[in-house]
Write an enzyme that holds these catalytic residues in place. Structure first.
Site, PDB file in Angstrom:
ATOM      1  N   GLY A 126      -6.874 -13.893  -7.648  1.00 14.47           N
ATOM      2  CA  GLY A 126      -7.377 -13.221  -6.445  1.00 14.47           C
ATOM      3  C   GLY A 126      -6.642 -13.567  -5.167  1.00 14.47           C
ATOM      4  O   GLY A 126      -7.148 -13.353  -4.071  1.00 14.47           O
ATOM      5  N   ALA A 127      -5.412 -14.105  -5.294  1.00 15.76           N
ATOM      6  CA  ALA A 127      -4.690 -14.554  -4.100  1.00 15.76           C
ATOM      7  C   ALA A 127      -3.651 -13.535  -3.633  1.00 15.76           C
ATOM      8  O   ALA A 127      -2.765 -13.869  -2.847  1.00 15.76           O
ATOM      9  CB  ALA A 127      -4.032 -15.906  -4.369  1.00 15.76           C
ATOM     10  N   ASP A 157       1.906  -4.156  -9.390  1.00 12.68           N
ATOM     11  CA  ASP A 157       1.743  -5.475 -10.020  1.00 12.68           C
ATOM     12  C   ASP A 157       2.178  -5.466 -11.482  1.00 12.68           C
ATOM     13  O   ASP A 157       2.811  -6.407 -11.954  1.00 12.68           O
ATOM     14  CB  ASP A 157       0.278  -5.931  -9.909  1.00 12.68           C
ATOM     15  CG  ASP A 157      -0.191  -5.987  -8.464  1.00 12.68           C
ATOM     16  OD1 ASP A 157       0.668  -5.936  -7.560  1.00 12.68           O
ATOM     17  OD2 ASP A 157      -1.407  -6.070  -8.240  1.00 12.68           O
ATOM     18  N   TYR A 181     -10.140  -1.750  -0.542  1.00  9.91           N
ATOM     19  CA  TYR A 181      -8.955  -1.178  -1.187  1.00  9.91           C
ATOM     20  C   TYR A 181      -9.192   0.268  -1.629  1.00  9.91           C
ATOM     21  O   TYR A 181      -8.402   1.159  -1.321  1.00  9.91           O
ATOM     22  CB  TYR A 181      -8.562  -2.047  -2.393  1.00  9.91           C
ATOM     23  CG  TYR A 181      -7.255  -1.657  -3.040  1.00  9.91           C
ATOM     24  CD1 TYR A 181      -6.067  -2.263  -2.667  1.00  9.91           C
ATOM     25  CD2 TYR A 181      -7.207  -0.676  -4.023  1.00  9.91           C
ATOM     26  CE1 TYR A 181      -4.863  -1.913  -3.261  1.00  9.91           C
ATOM     27  CE2 TYR A 181      -6.013  -0.317  -4.618  1.00  9.91           C
ATOM     28  CZ  TYR A 181      -4.848  -0.929  -4.243  1.00  9.91           C
ATOM     29  OH  TYR A 181      -3.655  -0.582  -4.824  1.00  9.91           O
ATOM     30  N   HIS A 192       0.827  -1.215   0.000  1.00 15.16           N
ATOM     31  CA  HIS A 192       0.000   0.000   0.000  1.00 15.16           C
ATOM     32  C   HIS A 192       0.864   1.269   0.000  1.00 15.16           C
ATOM     33  O   HIS A 192       0.440   2.315   0.501  1.00 15.16           O
ATOM     34  CB  HIS A 192      -0.995   0.001   1.174  1.00 15.16           C
ATOM     35  CG  HIS A 192      -2.087  -1.012   0.980  1.00 15.16           C
ATOM     36  ND1 HIS A 192      -3.209  -0.765   0.248  1.00 15.16           N
ATOM     37  CD2 HIS A 192      -2.186  -2.297   1.395  1.00 15.16           C
ATOM     38  CE1 HIS A 192      -3.979  -1.854   0.225  1.00 15.16           C
ATOM     39  NE2 HIS A 192      -3.369  -2.802   0.905  1.00 15.16           N
ATOM     40  N   THR A 193       2.041   1.133  -0.538  1.00 16.41           N
ATOM     41  CA  THR A 193       2.916   2.291  -0.709  1.00 16.41           C
ATOM     42  C   THR A 193       2.922   2.761  -2.163  1.00 16.41           C
ATOM     43  O   THR A 193       3.228   3.913  -2.436  1.00 16.41           O
ATOM     44  CB  THR A 193       4.362   1.932  -0.317  1.00 16.41           C
ATOM     45  OG1 THR A 193       4.684   0.687  -0.941  1.00 16.41           O
ATOM     46  CG2 THR A 193       4.526   1.791   1.185  1.00 16.41           C
ATOM     47  N   ASP A 194       2.568   1.854  -3.100  1.00 14.57           N
ATOM     48  CA  ASP A 194       2.773   2.198  -4.527  1.00 14.57           C
ATOM     49  C   ASP A 194       1.942   3.401  -4.959  1.00 14.57           C
ATOM     50  O   ASP A 194       2.449   4.313  -5.622  1.00 14.57           O
ATOM     51  CB  ASP A 194       2.571   0.988  -5.460  1.00 14.57           C
ATOM     52  CG  ASP A 194       1.174   0.393  -5.458  1.00 14.57           C
ATOM     53  OD1 ASP A 194       0.378   0.714  -4.545  1.00 14.57           O
ATOM     54  OD2 ASP A 194       0.874  -0.404  -6.373  1.00 14.57           O
ATOM     55  N   GLU A 202      -7.171  -1.556 -15.378  1.00 12.49           N
ATOM     56  CA  GLU A 202      -7.490  -1.922 -13.989  1.00 12.49           C
ATOM     57  C   GLU A 202      -8.264  -0.794 -13.306  1.00 12.49           C
ATOM     58  O   GLU A 202      -9.197  -1.011 -12.550  1.00 12.49           O
ATOM     59  CB  GLU A 202      -6.170  -2.176 -13.247  1.00 12.49           C
ATOM     60  CG  GLU A 202      -6.230  -3.210 -12.163  1.00 12.49           C
ATOM     61  CD  GLU A 202      -6.808  -4.543 -12.611  1.00 12.49           C
ATOM     62  OE1 GLU A 202      -6.588  -4.954 -13.760  1.00 12.49           O
ATOM     63  OE2 GLU A 202      -7.499  -5.158 -11.793  1.00 12.49           O
ATOM     64  N   LEU A 242      -1.379 -12.161  -5.464  1.00 13.13           N
ATOM     65  CA  LEU A 242      -0.090 -12.446  -6.104  1.00 13.13           C
ATOM     66  C   LEU A 242      -0.009 -11.819  -7.500  1.00 13.13           C
ATOM     67  O   LEU A 242       0.734 -12.287  -8.359  1.00 13.13           O
ATOM     68  CB  LEU A 242       0.123 -13.972  -6.173  1.00 13.13           C
ATOM     69  CG  LEU A 242       0.083 -14.660  -4.791  1.00 13.13           C
ATOM     70  CD1 LEU A 242       0.164 -16.181  -4.937  1.00 13.13           C
ATOM     71  CD2 LEU A 242       1.215 -14.156  -3.893  1.00 13.13           C
TER      72      LEU A 242
HETATM   73  C1  GLA Z   1      -2.727  -4.666  -4.914  1.00 12.34           C
HETATM   74  C2  GLA Z   1      -2.637  -3.531  -5.935  1.00 12.34           C
HETATM   75  C3  GLA Z   1      -1.242  -2.930  -5.938  1.00 12.34           C
HETATM   76  C4  GLA Z   1      -0.782  -2.570  -4.521  1.00 12.34           C
HETATM   77  C5  GLA Z   1      -1.024  -3.733  -3.566  1.00 12.34           C
HETATM   78  C6  GLA Z   1      -0.748  -3.350  -2.124  1.00 12.34           C
HETATM   79  O1  GLA Z   1      -1.933  -5.734  -5.306  1.00 12.34           O
HETATM   80  O2  GLA Z   1      -2.941  -4.010  -7.228  1.00 12.34           O
HETATM   81  O3  GLA Z   1      -1.207  -1.805  -6.777  1.00 12.34           O
HETATM   82  O4  GLA Z   1      -1.409  -1.407  -4.079  1.00 12.34           O
HETATM   83  O5  GLA Z   1      -2.359  -4.204  -3.644  1.00 12.34           O
HETATM   84  O6  GLA Z   1       0.590  -3.094  -1.938  1.00 12.34           O
END
Ligand code: GLA
Length: 353
Positions: free
Chosen positions: A107-108, A158, A207, A19-21, A145, A110
């Site tokens: 949805g995991a 991601d 989110y 949650h830094t991106d 997205e 990853l």
């Molecule tokens: C998901 C989002 C990413 C990022 C992460 C948390 O994977 O797609 O952009 O924010 O959550 O770090």
């Protein structure tokens, strides 16, 4: 028969930096050996026909390109978004048959959505000879997205990890300018990646609320991004914010500091220190950012209790998904097996590297 065009892309495990991106911060992903593969064949008509062997419902979808704007709430909407985005950029997208196969669980936590979009774009690029660069591929996948067809206000972690990540290095990305540095993984490092078998839904889940809270904190403080706070006194900043914004900001600031400390620990091959940082990251995601769940907390507690685990935390956006557990080399598979058995569900999905 027209020829088949193929595209593939890997998922990622983010070592630390969650949650830094979307706050212009730091992330540290590693590409997985698991991913998504798309095979496309052009059709003479304007039908898009999708089938998958992945754990997605429905397993077969068909629509006419003329009805592309009609969303059905399924994974096919992401394909609608991708082709519409390409069309808006001037590409002639025809009808096609697509076979989607995946070794990465969807949805995991990853990076499955980004891997799907990037693999699809690579296959379309091959089919239609679009000449998409890596940079443009990342941008289109991210736009889709965040756009009307999917609607998850996700950051760039991601997509960048899927395109530029490797399996034997952690990729330090500074989202402020998207600069990247490859950090070698110590020989003694291994990670068990364990799927909790509980699922998130970013588009409707918490989110987007977290993103809105970060935006609200920026507005309160009169700044454009939380990264601008790096050089200021934390106590002074947090005092000016009402709850829960103070806790949200404390997570983002402390997580960026933990990414930097993790890079130092990787370089020094200090596994104990790295494990401590993972544990602190989980506590912060649980207590300050509030994106963990009872299941993830239980899985992390079981992992932390294992004699071979040096530290564990939830990975990705949270609200379900996976955890990672750090061990020394040669111990992740057995530790992962023990953790899954004690948890009583889920799967050891990968051992990294
Ligand atoms: C998901 C989002 C990413 C990022 C992460 C948390 O994977 O797609 O952009 O924010 O959550 O770090």
């Amino acid at each position: 028969m027209p020829p088949v065009s193929v595209g593939s892309a890997p998922g990622r495990v983010n070592l630390i930096g969650e949650h830094t991106d979307y706050n212009d911060g730091l992330v540290l992903p590693i590409a997985l050996d698991l991913g998504v593969k798309i095979a496309l064949r052009e059709r003479a008509d304007d039908v898009v026909h999708l089938v998958t062997d992945a754990d997605l419902q429905p397993q077969e979808v068909s629509y006419s390109r003329r009805d592309v704007a009609t969303k059905d709430g399924s994974w096919a909407d992401r394909v609608r978004g991708l082709t519409e985005e390409l069309r808006a950029r001037g590409a002639e997208v025809t009808g096609f048959d697509a076979v989607v196969s995946a070794t990465l669980p969807p949805g995991a936590g990853l990076g499955s959505s980004a891997a799907f979009a990037i693999a699809f774009l690579r296959a379309l690029d091959n089919l239609l000879d679009l000449g998409l660069s890596d940079e443009v591929t990342v941008d289109i996948a991210h736009r889709v997205e965040n756009g009307p067809y999917v609607g998850a206000r996700a950051g760039f972690l991601d997509q960048l990890a899927s395109v530029y990540g490797t399996q034997r290095e952690a990729l330090l990305i500074d989202l402020r300018d998207r600069s990247m540095e490859r950090i070698a993984l110590p020989k003694d490092l291994e990670l068990a990646v364990i799927d909790s078998a509980t699922r998130h839904d970013h588009a409707s889940g918490g989110y987007n609320t977290r993103r809105a809270e970060c935006d609200a904190a920026c507005q309160h403080l009169g700044i454009a991004s939380l990264r601008e706070l790096e050089s200021r006194s934390e106590i002074e900043i947090l005092d000016r914010l009402p709850p829960p914004l103070d806790r949200r900001v404390r997570h983002v600031l402390s997580e960026n500091a933990r990414v930097r400390a993790a890079v130092t620990a990787l370089r020094a091959a200090n596994m104990g220190q790295l494990g401590e940082l993972l544990r602190a990251s989980h506590r912060s995601l649980r207590d300050d950012y509030e994106v963990s769940t009872a299941e993830l907390d239980r899985l992390v507690a079981i992992a932390d209790d294992d004699p071979d685990v040096l530290g564990a935390r939830l990975v990705g956006g949270g609200f379900g998904g996976s955890v990672l557990a750090l061990t020394t080399a040669g111990h992740a598979r057995d530790a992962g097996g023990r953790i899954v058995t004690r948890y009583g569900a889920g799967d050891l999905v990968a051992v990294v590297p």
